[in-house]
Design a protein around this motif. Structure first.
Motif, mmCIF file in Angstrom:
data_model
loop_
_atom_site.group_PDB
_atom_site.id
_atom_site.type_symbol
_atom_site.label_atom_id
_atom_site.label_comp_id
_atom_site.label_asym_id
_atom_site.label_seq_id
_atom_site.Cartn_x
_atom_site.Cartn_y
_atom_site.Cartn_z
ATOM 1 N N VAL A 37 44.894 80.045 -46.135
ATOM 2 C CA VAL A 37 43.518 79.753 -46.520
ATOM 3 C C VAL A 37 42.732 81.058 -46.651
ATOM 4 N N ASP A 41 43.874 83.906 -47.677
ATOM 5 C CA ASP A 41 44.206 84.504 -48.981
ATOM 6 C C ASP A 41 43.408 83.843 -50.091
ATOM 7 N N VAL A 42 43.332 82.521 -50.053
ATOM 8 C CA VAL A 42 42.587 81.777 -51.086
ATOM 9 C C VAL A 42 41.111 82.125 -51.004
ATOM 10 N N GLU A 66 40.204 85.418 -52.567
ATOM 11 C CA GLU A 66 40.161 85.325 -54.030
ATOM 12 C C GLU A 66 38.873 84.632 -54.467
ATOM 13 N N PHE A 94 36.030 77.279 -63.420
ATOM 14 C CA PHE A 94 37.328 76.613 -63.313
ATOM 15 C C PHE A 94 38.125 77.221 -62.148
ATOM 16 N N ARG A 95 38.070 78.572 -62.133
ATOM 17 C CA ARG A 95 38.844 79.263 -61.106
ATOM 18 C C ARG A 95 38.286 78.986 -59.710
ATOM 19 N N ALA A 119 38.953 75.519 -58.587
ATOM 20 C CA ALA A 119 40.368 75.357 -58.201
ATOM 21 C C ALA A 119 40.611 75.956 -56.814
ATOM 22 N N LEU A 120 39.977 77.093 -56.532
ATOM 23 C CA LEU A 120 40.182 77.733 -55.236
ATOM 24 C C LEU A 120 39.571 76.881 -54.116
ATOM 25 N N LYS A 146 39.257 73.681 -54.232
ATOM 26 C CA LYS A 146 40.179 72.552 -54.095
ATOM 27 C C LYS A 146 41.388 72.954 -53.245
ATOM 28 N N ASP A 147 41.824 74.190 -53.415
ATOM 29 C CA ASP A 147 42.951 74.656 -52.593
ATOM 30 C C ASP A 147 42.581 74.607 -51.117
ATOM 31 N N SER A 189 40.260 72.713 -49.675
ATOM 32 C CA SER A 189 40.181 71.308 -49.260
ATOM 33 C C SER A 189 41.569 70.696 -49.173
ATOM 34 N N GLY A 190 42.398 70.995 -50.185
ATOM 35 C CA GLY A 190 43.750 70.441 -50.196
ATOM 36 C C GLY A 190 44.545 70.869 -48.984
#
Lengths: 633, 327
Positions: free
Chosen positions: A103, A105-106, A109, A147-148, A151-152, A154-155, A157-158
Motif C-alpha cells: 500500500v 508503494d501505491v 505513486e 484515471f491514474r 485507479a491508485l 481503487k488499489d 481500497s481493493g
C-alpha cells in the motif's frame, strides 16, 4: 506415607494443569487474536473510509474542473479550493496510518500523481479564462491523471477490502480450529478421565478386590493367606499389612484353637477314663453288697471302696469346678488367721498313708514357731495336698518326698521336693497349665486330669503368692516352691466357739424333696439310720402337700424340680411356716450365684451334691437361721 | 540371478531413498528484454528448482510471437507486454493473465531528432513518426498525441519494426520514433547529440504472464509453483538489485553494463494484479479500437484477468476491488 490419594493426585494434578494451561493458552490466544483482528479491522475500516472519501473528493474536484469551460469562474474557485483542501486533509489522514509495504508503494505513486494534478490544476485555472484548445488540452491531461489517481485509490481500497475478506476467512478458519481443539480437548478429557479411572482401578480397586478375594478364601478356611501390596507406602499398603497381621493372628488363633480342641479331646478322654475308673469298683462293691452270702468283712471293704471311689469322683468334680471358678475369677477365699506350719503338718499326715502305700518316704521339716498368714485353710490344705499327691504320683517306689516350710523375707516358703521322674526344661513353664502332665505313661497309671498344679497356681496367686517348679531334668526329681505372704502381727486369740444352740439335738422330722428317686431314698435311709423321721416328696406340689399334712422341722430340697423349682417351694414354705422351718438346698448347682439364689429364695443353707453324710447330719441338726439369730442375740 | 536380485534391491533402495517430489515441466515463451527478465532472474536464483519446476524457455524478440506459440499449444505460459496481450485476447478468448511481471513508465519513449525542431508532444503535428504497429508503441503514440493535443490524422505514422525505425531516424527519414529498450537505447546511440527523448509518466507499460484456460484448469499446481518461483525472484531482486543484474548479464551480451543498468533503472519488477492494470487495459483497448488496430468483439477484461492463483500465492499482490465474483 504416600497415600493412594497422593499417587492419584500427581497425575490428576498434571492432567488438570495441562488442561488449565491449554484452556488458558486457548483463551489468551483467542483474546490476542481478537485484539489483533479488532486492530486490523479498525485499520481496514479507517483506510477504506479514507480511500472512498478521497475518491469522492477527487470526483467532486474533477467535476468542478471539467465544468470550468461552461461556467463562470469565481464560483468554482471556491468549490475547487474546498475540494482541494478536503483532499489534502484526507491525504494527511492516510499518511498517518501504518501502511503495509504494498500500500505504501501505491500511495507514493498516488502522491506523485496528485502533485502533478495540483500543478496541472494551477495551469488549468490560469488558462481557464481564455478557454479554447489550451484549456481543453489541460483538461484532457487532467482526465488522464484522474484515471491514474482513481485507479491508485481503487488499489488502496481493493487491498484493504481483500484484507478484510482474508480476516473473515481467517476468523472462520480459527473458529473451525477452535471447534476442532474443543472436540480434541473433549476427547482428550474423556481419555484422561478413562486413564484416571484405570489408574484408580489399578491403584485402589484391584488391591481391594485382591483383599476381598483373600478374605473369601479365609472365610473358606483356606489359611494361611496373605494379600499382596503390603510393601506399598499408601493406604492400600496400610490395609494390606493390617490384613496380613489379622490373618497371621487368625492363623495363630486357629492353631491355638486346634491345640485347645486337641487337648479338650484329650481331656475328655482322660475325664472319661477318670470317671469310669471309680465306677468299676463301685459297681463291683455294690454287687458284693447285694449278694446275700457276703461276709461282714467283705461288706465293710465294699463300703470302704464305695466311699473312697465316691470321694475320688467328688474330688474330680470339685477340681473341675475349682479350675473353672479360678479361670472365671469366681472363687472366694474364706481368709482367716492360720498357722501355715500346722496346715502343712496336718496335710502331710493326711497323705502319709497314701505315700506309705506306695513305699515312698515322707519327711516333714517345719520351723520351730508358727507361720501366721491370712489365708483360707481349706484352700491351703488343698494346695499342699495337691503338691504331695503330685509328688507321690511321679515318684517311683523307694523314693522320697520332703515337705519343708519356713519364713524368709516376710513370706512363708513351702517346698515339696521329690526324687521322682523330674521334668524336662521345656515343661517347667507349662506345668501349671490345665491338663498338662509330665510323664504321660506314669500319669495315666496314677490317674488324674492334670488339674492339680493348675489349681495350686490359681489358689496361691489368689492369696498373693507365687509358685515355681524346678527340676534338674528327667530323672533328677522335682521341687515345687510356694511363697505366701505372712501376716504382719500375731493373731488375736479367737473367742471360744459358742455352744451348740439349744434345740438343735435329737431326732427331727425331715422332708426330702428330690425328683431323683434313688437320691431321695438313699438320703432318707441315711437320715432314718441317724434316728430322724423322714418323709419324701418328688415334686414341688407334693412337697407342699406333705409339709401341710405333716409339718417337718427340716426340709432338704433339690433345686431342679419338674414344674415347680426348689426356689418356689422354698418361698411357699417360708410364707406358710415362717423362719422357724430349716430349709436346706441340696443341689448340683453349687456355683456362688446358685448359693446366693438359694439363700435369697429363703433357704437357710446350701449343700452341694453329692453331700457328705456328716454334712447332711450337721445341716439337719442345726437350727434355722431365724432361730440362730435369736440365740445369738 | 543373485546379481539381478542385488541390482533390483539397490534400485528399490534408491527409489525408496529418493524423497524428492517428481519435477514438473513447463514451457515458457518469453520476450527477450531486460524489462521482462524476471523469469530469467528467478531461474538463475534457483527459485523454480526449489518449487520442483523444470522451466523450458523459448525466447522471442516480440511479445506477439511468444503469444502465438502459446496459442498454438507450443507453450504453457507466455510473457508479453499488455498491448500484444490485448490484441491476442481479441482473437483468442482462451487467454488468461495470471499476473503482471513488471511496470515501467520510461521503458517506451519518443526518440526525436533534435534537428527536426520538435520541442514536445504538441510539435508532432505534420511529423513523420516511426512505430511498430500492434505494439505498445501504438498506445504510447496515442497518449503522446492526446497530451500534445495533436489530432492523429495530422501525424504521419510510419509502421515498421524497431530496427527500421532506428535506421529511419539515423537517415533522417523519420523525425521521431516510438521505441522501447533496447531499441530506444540503440537509436539514442546512433543519433548521438542529435538525440532527444520525450516521455510521460502517464504512460505505463506492463508485462503479463499469460496462459490458456485449459492449462489453468488442468495444471493449477504447476502454475502456482511458477508464481511462487517468480515471487521468490521478486524478493531476490528487491533485496539485491546489483546481484540481480549480474545474474541476467549473460543473457544480454549485446548490451553494455551501463546500458543494462540504465534499462533496469526504468523497470520495476513485481507480481500483482491491480486497478492500474485494468485502467491501462481498458484505455488501451479503447485507444486501439479507436485507432482501428483492434477489430472484433472487445475482450472481457474480467475474463482475461484471472487473479485466483495469485491470490493463493501472494494475496497482498491482488488489489482488484472485490465484490465482483469474477475477480
Amino acid at each position: 506415607m504416600v497415600t493412594v490419594g497422593r499417587r492419584l493426585l500427581v497425575p490428576t494434578t498434571v492432567l488438570a494443569a495441562v488442561a488449565c494451561a491449554a484452556l488458558a493458552y486457548a483463551a489468551w490466544s483467542s483474546a490476542h487474536q481478537a485484539r489483533t483482528l479488532e486492530r486490523d479491522a479498525r485499520a481496514v475500516r479507517t483506510a477504506i473510509s479514507l480511500a472512498f472519501a478521497l475518491g469522492d473528493a477527487t470526483h467532486e474536484e474533477e467535476r468542478w474542473f471539467l465544468s470550468l469551460p461552461r461556467s463562470p469562474a469565481g464560483v468554482h474557485e471556491t468549490r475547487l479550493d474546498e475540494a482541494g483542501a478536503r483532499i489534502a486533509g484526507l491525504m494527511r489522514d492516510v499518511e498517518a496510518l501504518p501502511l503495509p509495504a504494498r500500500v505504501a508503494d501505491v500511495w507514493r505513486e498516488y502522491v506523485a500523481v496528485r502533485a502533478a494534478q495540483d500543478a496541472l490544476g494551477d495551469e488549468i485555472r490560469r488558462v481557464a479564462p481564455e478557454g479554447g484548445p489550451p484549456l481543453e488540452r489541460a483538461l484532457d491531461r487532467w482526465r488522464l491523471m484522474s484515471f491514474r489517481s482513481e485507479a491508485l485509490l481503487k488499489d488502496v481500497s481493493g487491498y484493504y477490502l481483500r484484507f478484510l475478506d482474508r480476516i473473515v476467512v481467517e476468523l472462520q478458519a480459527r473458529r473451525a480450529r477452535a471447534l476442532w481443539i474443543s472436540a480434541a480437548a473433549v476427547v482428550v478429557g474423556l481419555l484422561a478421565a478413562a486413564a484416571l479411572s484405570l489408574l484408580a482401578a489399578r491403584a485402589v480397586v484391584r488391591p481391594l478386590e485382591a483383599i476381598a478375594r483373600t478374605a473369601e478364601r479365609i472365610a473358606e478356611t483356606s489359611l494361611p493367606a496373605e494379600v499382596a501390596g503390603a510393601e506399598r507406602p499408601d493406604e492400600i499398603g496400610t490395609l494390606s499389612r493390617a490384613f496380613n497381621r489379622m490373618t497371621g493372628r487368625l492363623v495363630s488363633a486357629n492353631a491355638r484353637l486346634t491345640e485347645i480342641d486337641r487337648r479338650k479331646d484329650e481331656f475328655l478322654g482322660m475325664l472319661s477314663h477318670e470317671l469310669r475308673n471309680p465306677l468299676a469298683p463301685i459297681r463291683s462293691a455294690l454287687h458284693l453288697l447285694s449278694h446275700p452270702a457276703a461276709r461282714p468283712a467283705q461288706t465293710r471293704r465294699a463300703l470302704e471302696v464305695i466311699g473312697r471311689q465316691v470321694d475320688h469322683l467328688t474330688r474330680i468334680v470339685d477340681d473341675l469346678l475349682d479350675v473353672t471358678r479360678i479361670a472365671r475369677g469366681k472363687i472366694e477365699l474364706r481368709r482367716e488367721r492360720i498357722d501355715l506350719s500346722e496346715v502343712v503338718a496336718r496335710t502331710a499326715e493326711d497323705y502319709r498313708d497314701l505315700l506309705d502305700d506306695r513305699r515312698i518316704a515322707l519327711e516333714v521339716e517345719l520351723p520351730g514357731g508358727p507361720l501366721w498368714a491370712d489365708a483360707d485353710p481349706t484352700r491351703v490344705a488343698q494346695v499342699v495336698g495337691n503338691l504331695l499327691s503330685n509328688a507321690g504320683k511321679f515318684t517311683p517306689p523307694g523314693g522320697r518326698v520332703t515337705v519343708r516350710a519356713d519364713a524368709r523375707g516376710g513370706r512363708a516358703v513351702i517346698r515339696v521336693v521329690d526324687t521322682g521322674v523330674g521334668m524336662p526344661p521345656e515343661l517347667l513353664g507349662r506345668i501349671f497349665e490345665p491338663f498338662v502332665q509330665a510323664d504321660r505313661s506314669l500319669a495315666r497309671s496314677a490317674g488324674g486330669l492334670g488339674l492339680g498344679l493348675s489349681l495350686v497356681k490359681g489358689i496361691v496367686e489368689l492369696h498373693g503368692g507365687t509358685v515355681e517348679a524346678r527340676s534338674a531334668g528327667p530323672g533328677a526329681g522335682s521341687e515345687l516352691v510356694i511363697e505366701l505372704p505372712l501376716a504382719a502381727e500375731e493373731p488375736v486369740p479367737l473367742a471360744a466357739p459358742s455352744a451348740a444352740p439349744a434345740g438343735a439335738a435329737g431326732p427331727r422330722r425331715v422332708l426330702i424333696v428330690d425328683d431323683n428317686v434313688d437320691a431321695a431314698e438313699t438320703l432318707a435311709e441315711l437320715l432314718r439310720h441317724a434316728g430322724h423321721e423322714v418323709a419324701v416328696a418328688h415334686d414341688g406340689p407334693g412337697a407342699l402337700a406333705a409339709a401341710r399334712a405333716d409339718p417337718p422341722d427340716v426340709v432338704l430340697c433339690d433345686i431342679g424340680l419338674p414344674g415347680m423349682s426348689g426356689y418356689e417351694v422354698a418361698r411357699a414354705l417360708r410364707r406358710e411356716r415362717g423362719p422357724g422351718l430349716l430349709l436346706v438346698a441340696v443341689s448340683g448347682y453349687a456355683q456362688p450365684e446358685d448359693v446366693d439364689a438359694a439363700l435369697e429364695a429363703g433357704f437357710d443353707r446350701h449343700l452341694a451334691k453329692p453331700p457328705r453324710p456328716d454334712e447332711v447330719e450337721r445341716a439337719v441338726a442345726a437350727p434355722p437361721a431365724g432361730v440362730r439369730a435369736g440365740l445369738d442375740a | 540371478m543373485r546379481v539381478a536380485s542385488l541390482i533390483a534391491a539397490m534400485a528399490l533402495l534408491a527409489a525408496c531413498g529418493d524423497r524428492r517430489p517428481p519435477r514438473t515441466r513447463l514451457v515458457l515463451a518469453s520476450v527477450r528484454q531486460p524489462a521482462t527478465a524476471l523469469p530469467l532472474l528467478a531461474a538463475a536464483s534457483g527459485c523454480f528448482a526449489a518449487e520442483g519446476l523444470d522451466l523450458e524457455e523459448r525466447s522471442f524478440d516480440l511479445g506477439r510471437d511468444a503469444l502465438a506459440l502459446l496459442r498454438e499449444g507450443g507453450a504453457d505460459v507466455a510473457v508479453a507486454f499488455e498491448t500484444p496481450v490485448l490484441q491476442a485476447a481479441y482473437a483468442d478468448d482462451r487467454l488468461r493473465a495470471l499476473t503482471a511481471l513488471h511496470t515501467s513508465t520510461r521503458n517506451t519513449r519518443l526518440v526525436v531528432r533534435a534537428s527536426s525542431g520538435i520541442r514536445g508532444f504538441y510539435d508532432l503535428g505534420g511529423r513523420r513518426i516511426g512505430l511498430a504497429p500492434g505494439t505498445n508503441a501504438d498506445f504510447f503514440t496515442d497518449l503522446a498525441l492526446r497530451l500534445g493535443g495533436v489530432p492523429r490524422d495530422l501525424v504521419r505514422l510510419v509502421h515498421g519494426a524497431p530496427a527500421e525505425s532506428i535506421e529511419g531516424l539515423a537517415a533522417g527519414a523519420l523525425d521521431a520514433a516510438v521505441l522501447s529498450d533496447p531499441a530506444a537505447q540503440e537509436a539514442e546511440r546512433r543519433l548521438g547529440d542529435d538525440a532527444q527523448v520525450f516521455q510521460t509518466d502517464l504512460y505505463v507499460e506492463i508485462s503479463l504472464l499469460v496462459t490458456r484456460d485449459d492449462v489453468l484448469a488442468a495444471r493449477p499446481a504447476a502454475l502456482r509453483a511458477l508464481l511462487r518461483g517468480l515471487a521468490c525472484g521478486e524478493r531476490r531482486a528487491r533485496a539485491d538489485r546489483e546481484g540481480a543484474r549480474a545474474r541476467i548479464r549473460d543473457r544480454f551480451p549485446e548490451t553494455g553494463d551501463a546500458a543494462l543498468a540504465g534499462q533496469l533503472e526504468r523497470v520495476r519488477w513485481g507480481l500483482g494484479l491491480d486497478n492500474v492494470l485494468v485502467d491501462v487495459l481498458r484505455r488501451e483497448r479503447d485507444a486501439l479500437t479507436a485507432a482501428g488496430a483492434l477489430r472484433g468483439d472487445a475482450p472481457d477484461l474480467h475474463q482475461l484477468v484471472a487473479p485466483a492463483l495469485l491470490e493463493q500465492v501472494a494475496p497482498e499482490s491482488v488489489m482488484l476491488l472485490p465484490g465482483d465474483a469474477r475477480w
